[in-house]
Design an enzyme around this catalytic site. Structure first.
Site, short mmCIF file in Angstrom:
data_model
loop_
_atom_site.label_atom_id
_atom_site.label_comp_id
_atom_site.label_asym_id
_atom_site.label_seq_id
_atom_site.Cartn_x
_atom_site.Cartn_y
_atom_site.Cartn_z
N GLY C 146 0.82 -1.20 0.00
CA GLY C 146 0.00 0.00 0.00
C GLY C 146 0.86 1.25 0.00
N CYS C 147 0.25 2.36 -0.34
CA CYS C 147 1.00 3.61 -0.46
C CYS C 147 1.54 4.06 0.90
CB CYS C 147 0.14 4.69 -1.10
SG CYS C 147 -1.49 4.90 -0.38
#
Lengths: 343, 343, 343, 343
Positions: C146-147
């Site tokens: 995920g970012c």
């Protein structure tokens, strides 16, 4: 090949660095400065960490003469003094400022500065790539077009040259992101006064007016004075130009569309779209594209011709590299074949 | 007095709430909804905590009829059905939607929806305050002007009415912040695709075109079709309109300036500025002002007439309250005498 | 090689298209859709005009199986159903959604959705490139991080793994641009309510919390629960994470700095900067870089560890391509060696 | 009453003008300048057209002494020299700069400037309205709190004072819009480098650190050094502060919530919300509100305390007027009872 940039700190210069980094034919890139000699460039611009960690060079004619191409991305009034002594000394010269775009008299009237020497002006060639390839190829010095004139001329020239619109009273309403104002802080570009604010500025006074008029004349016919407005939009990049003119007597929308399609069908960076009811600057963000749309209003028989560019790419560094590619015989897309960011 | 709003969740409605809160003559404000009955409004809009903590009312004709004034801030096609049965039942009606601004045929052509009943349309009065006071004062139903038409008409009417410009081929290039698109999410207003993006949309198709043409005719003379473009600017509030026309034969810039000065000298909310080379939407942010500038270009003898408004205030809720003040005999500045935010 | 993307319309998908366009080893790129089969992609996304003018493919397992690599950039809950049947069928699979990052139970708790089949989960490998190269190289299915976890883990792992900070009560305050919320319009991402607004959201509830905790454990030691806040910043791209922890007893700032330098000295995309008092997301804009800074406060003996990434590149599509490069034996910089836009 | 502002061009000054315009008790407002004497203020700030068209006054002690209240909104280092000679000469003095907030030694250490005379410092009273009413009422000179300290102290004091959290290692992560940096252009606030950029700056060095620590001590107990980070957010107005601390042993979330409710239940400008999972700066935009939320994480037993203010209103001009209202016996809401703009 060996490239150099004078004025690397300017936004045109930073964009040249960005785009030349991905250019397969450029093996070295030297950055020159009049004031920051010795400074590690990435200490000033952290985005260049591990990319440009070498010191800035002072402006040295011998050093510059040893290069294949030199770009100048300097405020107006600088390259007019720097470049004349480099003409014919080796490197091709591509000037991103306005110093070599206008005749002496017009320059001094609109820029309120001393013009470049007449000899040098005579050797400069206007770098609107799609419309001036033959001359650019041979030029010692390319006057790279201004950002507004690029968007306006690419969108108007097919219609004006082919007399499909009545160009006697052209109205051009252009809007630009703030990066067009350069990297020098001022009240006009102070975030708190620019954000959430759309303003019109320099009405009828913008120095790109004579450049546009000259471009229309040079590539088509004697031009009546235009009306040209510029707006500052609260965004960093992008220009949108909307131009208004009556269709010429007897001309149909179909003819107009065909003319644009034919003119630009083989161009790698001009995209003409004959459909869609929306055109936005984000569809060219970070790229060298100029996108054009036409909208004829049957109620008035007037046509609205719209174009968008990224002012720092097609309106500055990208077009400069396209011109370099043309001059050196590379594919024009070299280093410029990128997808716009859109988001 | 007792006021009510139908469509409080719309941005026009929220702005009415904000401005009426500071209105010394309004003692109660009821909010009506078709879908959210019973909801505590501040649970939906946290900025209204401690300000509007009461539940939304369902739309009830008896309740509405008991009020002194009812504002409708609803999507097009809603008030055309709601308001006819309230006409003459007690409250003054001020509609912020487009439903009562156009004749039946034009409405259906441009809005692609069924028009309001002809009887109701006949009783509606166009609410451009500065130009229609006598009629507004007496009106049972005020059709509050659209945001773009407000900016355009206020800036053009003095010149057009007095025949100081040649209005036969008016070009109007208008730009708006995103709040003009309302509170309903869509791809067009999705932050990631709107931010850092200037776009032109609905070219020659905008439903405000017939409203502007009708306004020019109503207050001046038979009007030729206009060219009107609209742009979406990455900011929330503000409209800037730039209109282009030739000066009429024999007219001087001085005459034009004098005409604007005289027309608006006693107006509390129209500020004409005869000097300055910059006009920005932030100088009217959050306020009911419309600021106007003129720029004659001696090279072309064409004039650029520019105006800015806050689309949610002078272009919607503010003008609606100004109309209410006029109808009820209050000072027009009541509740509207605020300083723009600027920053 | 032949690549495919399922979910091309998502922002991760659009960014994959942008970056793969410049990837010298990718010879074809097929776009798959569950809903828009046959649509010319550039009609939907005008920035792809002349770049992707071919129709979208329907999701067909045989077609997908014929490719070398398939990226899924789909909302959570989609690839968990799509990918299991493709595992081992030919293409390397790189999933940009959260569906294969967490164990079954954690996934269902935090995502409130059914988890992927346990068999498939077992074969997935966490794709934090710099910390998991050996496993990624061999993986049939990469769960691309995920970012937020990318920004957080890259900045914290050197200190946590080497026990240079007391990680028992980590406070992580992260902020993201709006593109992290994807391309689906909602009130949260509606321009008028997002612009000029900084908000904190999902406090203590964000689904990236277990991913970060698991990452810290996986690459270092048993981890105490973290405090993790996320903010929505009125900009499109960029994440900035600030993490706070006490220095471990006896550890010096110099040791900490040395640890980061050594850890990342040969990494092409992690840039550790030991000086400067400012770190901004624009220094990595559009690029695959993660820039990291440390600030020890001698008054408190606590250290502030800051990192910035472009959430769509290093936080999504860029890291996915870096993983692809790793898997196929290309130089990891292939297709990713671009200069950040900065302006 | 008669009011005056020294430093009207600063953003604090412009905001004072905006808010005092709607103040029913202020009958005259004189603007003073050290450099622009005689200038018509609305020629410099067009938003004040027809509102402040009178010339700026030079700074004259007799003139100032004739007023009832004088606000100073000047850069640090100015009011420390101007105000001492006005103390006790007639007008109440309210200083919006940092010059009278800290003891001599701390001021010189953090501001790197000469402190105000000790005599004057002794007479100044810290103007955190909700927590210091008795002293403010009598003060000759009010040191109006800084923007960050206002947001932080209002949100932390109830918990710290009542020992409901362990304040021995407070982590405070604050974020501000760009207007907090004032009206002077610089690279940091240059639109093109600030837009689409979130940055952390002055880590552990911000001059508001000692002001926060002193405020925590003054209104509660001896304070350990805090960790305090500041970020620049690409928006004009707004501050969001997130503070992190463990709940004290044995304290429940309910107790914490009750404490905040009780502390602020009668406050007109502090709104505590015990529910909702989102808090944004737009819910206080343009208003004097400070909105506060609490989030206890049962996984860690740590609480996240969040607050938002408009830095130019509650963080500057609004609180200054609230203090003036308190001093002169007006209702504290006079001139400040406005609805936030939200959009």
């Amino acid at each position: 090949m060996k490239a150099g940039i004078i004025g690397a700190s300017g936004y045109g210069g930073l964009e040249l660095i960005r785009l030349l980094h991905g250019h397969s034919e450029v093996e070295s890139l030297d950055l020159f400065t009049s004031s920051d000699e010795g400074i590690i460039f990435s200490h000033k611009y952290a985005h260049l960490m591990n990319i440009h960690d070498t010191p800035l060079h002072r402006i040295d004619l011998d050093h510059l003469a040893s290069l294949d191409v030199v770009f100048t991305s300097t405020p107006s009034g600088v390259s007019s003094k720097l470049l004349p002594s480099l003409i014919g000394k080796g490197p091709r010269l591509i000037d991103l400022s306005g110093d070599f775009r206008l005749p002496e008299k017009e320059y001094e009237q609109w820029y309120k500065k001393e013009a470049a020497p007449v000899d040098a002006l005579k050797q400069s060639v206007y770098g609107l790539t799609e419309w001036n390839r033959a001359q650019i190829k041979e030029a010692a010095l390319v006057a790279n077009p201004g950002c507004y004139p690029t968007a306006v001329l690419l969108s108007l020239l097919p219609a004006v040259k082919n007399k499909l619109i009545d160009a006697s009273s052209l109205i051009i309403d252009a809007k630009s992101g703030v990066s067009g104002a350069g990297n020098k802080p001022s009240q006009l570009t102070h975030f708190s006064e620019t954000n959430e604010n759309l303003s019109i500025y320099k009405v009828n006074q913008h120095q790109h007016i004579p450049e546009i008029e000259q471009g229309l004349e040079f590539f088509s016919i004697k031009q009546q004075p235009i009306t040209f407005s510029t707006h500052l939009v609260p965004m960093t990049r992008g220009i949108l130009s909307a131009a208004y003119a009556p269709l010429s007597e007897g001309v149909t929308e179909k003819q107009l569309i065909e003319c644009y399609k034919e003119t630009y069908q083989d161009e790698p960076f001009v995209r003409f779209s004959s459909h869609g009811d929306k055109l936005g600057t984000n569809q060219v963000y970070g790229s060298n594209y100029c996108d054009i749309q036409l909208h004829l209003d049957p109620r008035t028989n007037r046509v609205t011709i719209v174009s968008v560019i990224d002012n720092l790419v097609k309106g500055a560094a990208g077009q400069a590299i396209q011109n370099m590619n043309l001059q050196f015989g590379f594919n024009e897309k070299t280093g410029l074949d990128v997808v716009p960011l859109f988001i």
